[in-house]
Enzyme design. Sequence first.
Site, PDB file in Angstrom:
ATOM      1  N   ASP A  17      90.236  41.868 101.843  1.00  0.00           N
ATOM      2  CA  ASP A  17      89.672  42.151 100.530  1.00  0.00           C
ATOM      3  C   ASP A  17      90.854  42.797  99.618  1.00  0.00           C
ATOM      4  OD1 ASP A  17      88.467  43.431  98.180  1.00  0.00           O
ATOM      5  OD2 ASP A  17      86.659  43.667  99.704  1.00  0.00           O
ATOM      6  N   ASN A  20      78.702  44.580  91.664  1.00  0.00           N
ATOM      7  CA  ASN A  20      78.580  44.965  92.838  1.00  0.00           C
ATOM      8  C   ASN A  20      77.146  46.079  92.706  1.00  0.00           C
ATOM      9  OD1 ASN A  20      80.627  44.051  93.899  1.00  0.00           O
ATOM     10  ND2 ASN A  20      82.037  45.735  93.823  1.00  0.00           N
ATOM     11  N   THR A  43      84.173  42.385  94.295  1.00  0.00           N
ATOM     12  CA  THR A  43      84.025  41.897  95.819  1.00  0.00           C
ATOM     13  C   THR A  43      82.738  41.190  96.174  1.00  0.00           C
ATOM     14  OG1 THR A  43      85.444  43.762  96.373  1.00  0.00           O
ATOM     15  CG2 THR A  43      83.843  43.114  97.976  1.00  0.00           C
TER      16      THR A  43
HETATM   17 ZN   LIG Z   1      86.973  43.240  96.926  1.00  0.00          ZN
END
Ligand SMILES: [Zn+2]
Length: 453
Positions: A34, A91, A70
């Site tokens: 990530d 998110n 993400t």
């Molecule tokens: Zn991320």
Amino acid sequence: MKLLVILLFSGLILGCRGNSSYSLPPKLLLVSFDGFRADYLQNYEFPHLQNFIKEGVLVERVKNVFITKTFPNHYSIVTGLYEESHGIVANSMYDVITKRHFSDLNDKDPFWWNEAVPIWVTNQLQGNRSSAAAMWPGTDVPIHNTTPSYFMNYSSSVSFEERLNNITVWLSNSNPPVTFATLYWEEPDASGHRYGPEDKENMRRVLKGIDDLVGDLVYKLKTLGLWENLNVIITSDHGMTQCSQDRLINLDSCIRRSDYTVIDWTPVAAVLPKINRTEVYNTLKTCHPHLNVYLKEEIPARFHYQHNDRIPPLILVADEGWTIGRNKSSSKLGDHGYDNSLPSMHPFLAAHGPAFHKGYKHSTINIVDIYPMMCHILGLKPHPNNGTFGHTKCLLVDQWCINLPEAIGIVIGALLVLTMLTGLIIIMQKRYSVPHPFSRLQLQEDDDDPLIG
Ligand SMILES: [Zn+2]
């Protein structure tokens, strides 16, 4: 004669063996570190990752999707869809009709994920195959009533070693065989937020840790005999940019808290007006020179971020490095989520295995192009998607591709050679040309003329 028979026979056996190993179903392991910004690869040392790339392919820059967060980008990798089409648009989300909330800690309701079909579901439905996941957003949710046959419930406290162990066990001994697997790791995102990407000393230490994990991964796959037949993609969801206490946009200085609700904060704020929408829009529009304010219908088309009920009536997009908030301080020194045309937001992609060339470098693809490529490798029929398979053909051994600069070079080269050859032929002809047999005759005729005259 005997020798010939033996040679033929052994050749036949080898041939059969070759065929049987060829008929094994292709396998693919998809790994995400990530927040691995594309230019970390140029600015830091990665001996293990560079070895992996030397024997495989590298895409230096992957253009991800807006918003560069993400959950949305991880779902784009496995569906090939823009966020407005797969439905994971942030998110944190709120559904006005059903009054449901979604956040990274409250993400188990399939309602949020069912607008798309991720590749691990397709992989299990299109053949006698299993999927496995050592974490990846959505893999612990029954999407279209299907989870991967093997998966772990998300927990950031589970070590990389344990995730890797599970994946290798599942890849080794499963029936039906695991042909698609995911492996997710929270770094270097967490440290990128904490220190900021410009903190060279801390990031060098963190990124060395990532490189060691790549070393562990390759070592383990080799030790277990999985390495040669397994395709491995190492990629990420987004990059990271430097933030600062001096670059805060304080909404309290512009608008009353009672006039609006914020679903997702920064650097793209999802705003639900509580009073007249135009009034909130006009107030926020002049709030700060580094704050871009869009009515839903005005969101630039290049973001592909409009046609979904979960996108709110108003969004605020901060300029690179700026933070939207209500407080006077922010603890984050690094962040992402900004405009997806910013190089700092882009991740990279590296891949190794029987499906990929060796030692090939490619400048760029889109994050949505990864899905059709993975479907091709696994022999799956892809769902309709926003990716282009052609963009990834140069990475694959079973595809023929033209690299545009190379093609232009070949055409110019061929034209030069042709011109030179033509010139050479003309010169040679001039040098060795003999007088035309009839020219003398002609002259004689001419010579006769005065006599006639
Ligand atoms: Zn991320």
